[in-house]
Scaffold this active site. Structure first.
Site, PDB file in Angstrom:
ATOM      1  N   ARG A 190       0.875  -1.226  -0.085  1.00 14.69           N
ATOM      2  CA  ARG A 190      -0.140   0.079  -0.228  1.00 14.69           C
ATOM      3  C   ARG A 190       0.606   1.147   0.015  1.00 14.69           C
ATOM      4  O   ARG A 190       0.480   2.273  -0.628  1.00 14.69           O
ATOM      5  CB  ARG A 190      -0.837   0.092   1.277  1.00 14.69           C
ATOM      6  CG  ARG A 190      -1.869   1.119   1.151  1.00 14.69           C
ATOM      7  CD  ARG A 190      -2.713   1.317   0.242  1.00 14.69           C
ATOM      8  NE  ARG A 190      -3.594   2.383   0.355  1.00 14.69           N
ATOM      9  CZ  ARG A 190      -3.180   3.652   0.302  1.00 14.69           C
ATOM     10  NH1 ARG A 190      -2.277   3.839  -0.080  1.00 14.69           N
ATOM     11  NH2 ARG A 190      -4.469   4.736   0.387  1.00 14.69           N
ATOM     12  N   GLU A 191       2.012   1.171   0.840  1.00 10.33           N
ATOM     13  CA  GLU A 191       2.683   2.292   0.962  1.00 10.33           C
ATOM     14  C   GLU A 191       3.532   2.681  -0.419  1.00 10.33           C
ATOM     15  O   GLU A 191       3.699   3.798  -0.598  1.00 10.33           O
ATOM     16  CB  GLU A 191       3.602   2.168   2.204  1.00 10.33           C
ATOM     17  CG  GLU A 191       3.137   2.284   3.241  1.00 10.33           C
ATOM     18  CD  GLU A 191       2.401   3.884   3.705  1.00 10.33           C
ATOM     19  OE1 GLU A 191       2.560   4.688   3.027  1.00 10.33           O
ATOM     20  OE2 GLU A 191       2.115   3.922   4.952  1.00 10.33           O
ATOM     21  N   SER A 192       4.181   1.613  -0.804  1.00 12.93           N
ATOM     22  CA  SER A 192       5.174   1.991  -1.923  1.00 12.93           C
ATOM     23  C   SER A 192       5.272   1.294  -3.227  1.00 12.93           C
ATOM     24  O   SER A 192       6.037   1.371  -3.967  1.00 12.93           O
ATOM     25  CB  SER A 192       6.541   1.802  -1.249  1.00 12.93           C
ATOM     26  OG  SER A 192       6.772   0.397  -0.963  1.00 12.93           O
TER      27      SER A 192
END
Length: 201
Positions: A70-72
């Site tokens: 989700r983050e990167s």
């Protein structure tokens, strides 16, 4: 002979293509499965490191991987709009706390672009949040909200419910005033369950 070899290669190619198509269609999330096939090395490059760090901190590697997704999207050189860095989009402030508490005096912000350092710091922070909310019905929801929006905002959302110590993860989610944080928590929990179902690590 050449024709035989060519035909064999074509048969194998189309068989492989059909197998990939079946894999994607039968997946619980065909869109993710497609991107996983297309970007296979990137989607699995850090699996062993995620397992190692998860074991070190006692955090389910599949939850860590869901956050990385989700983050990167598994890009270790990702820089967020507020300066978050690396696979788990760790802030320099959080990393400085980690460096101080774990005695890493040589830490510099660019270290967060190292996959190992980034996963160490992000998982350390996540573990602290999970431990803080260990008494809740679903610590993961609380910890993810803190990971995304910070402890002070989670404290405010908890206070806004007027539920006190009996607050549930559902109560918290309903009180989150940032749609982006609600979406963040839901997306990671869904991906976490997807990874668990697929035995992804």
């Amino acid at each position: 002979m050449f024709r035989f070899i060519r035909n064999t290669i074509l048969i194998l190619f189309f068989a492989a293509l059909a197998a990939v198509g079946i894999f994607i269609c039968l997946s619980a999330d065909p869109s993710y499965a497609f991107h996983e096939v297309v970007g296979f090395p990137r989607y699995h490059r850090y699996d062993s490191l995620i397992r190692e760090v998860g074991q070190k901190y006692g955090v389910d590697p599949m939850l860590i991987k869901a956050i990385v997704w989700r983050e990167s999207a598994f890009r270790p050189d990702m820089i967020g709009k507020n300066g978050e860095r690396g696979l788990m989009q760790v802030t320099v402030a959080a990393a400085s706390d980690w460096a101080r508490e774990t005695k890493h005096p040589t830490f510099v912000p660019t270290d967060l672009l190292s996959p190992r350092v980034n996963l160490e710091v992000g998982t350390w922070y996540l573990k602290k949040a999970l431990a803080h909310y260990a008494g809740r019905d679903d610590p993961i929801t609380f910890a993810l909200a803190e990971y995304n929006a910070g402890k002070s905002r989670v404290n405010k959302w908890v206070s806004d419910t007027n539920e006190g110590s009996s607050i549930t993860a559902g109560d918290l989610r309903d009180s989150i005033s940032f749609p982006s944080t609600r979406g963040y928590v839901d997306a990671i929990i869904d991906r976490y369950h997807f990874y668990q179902h697929q035995h992804h690590l």
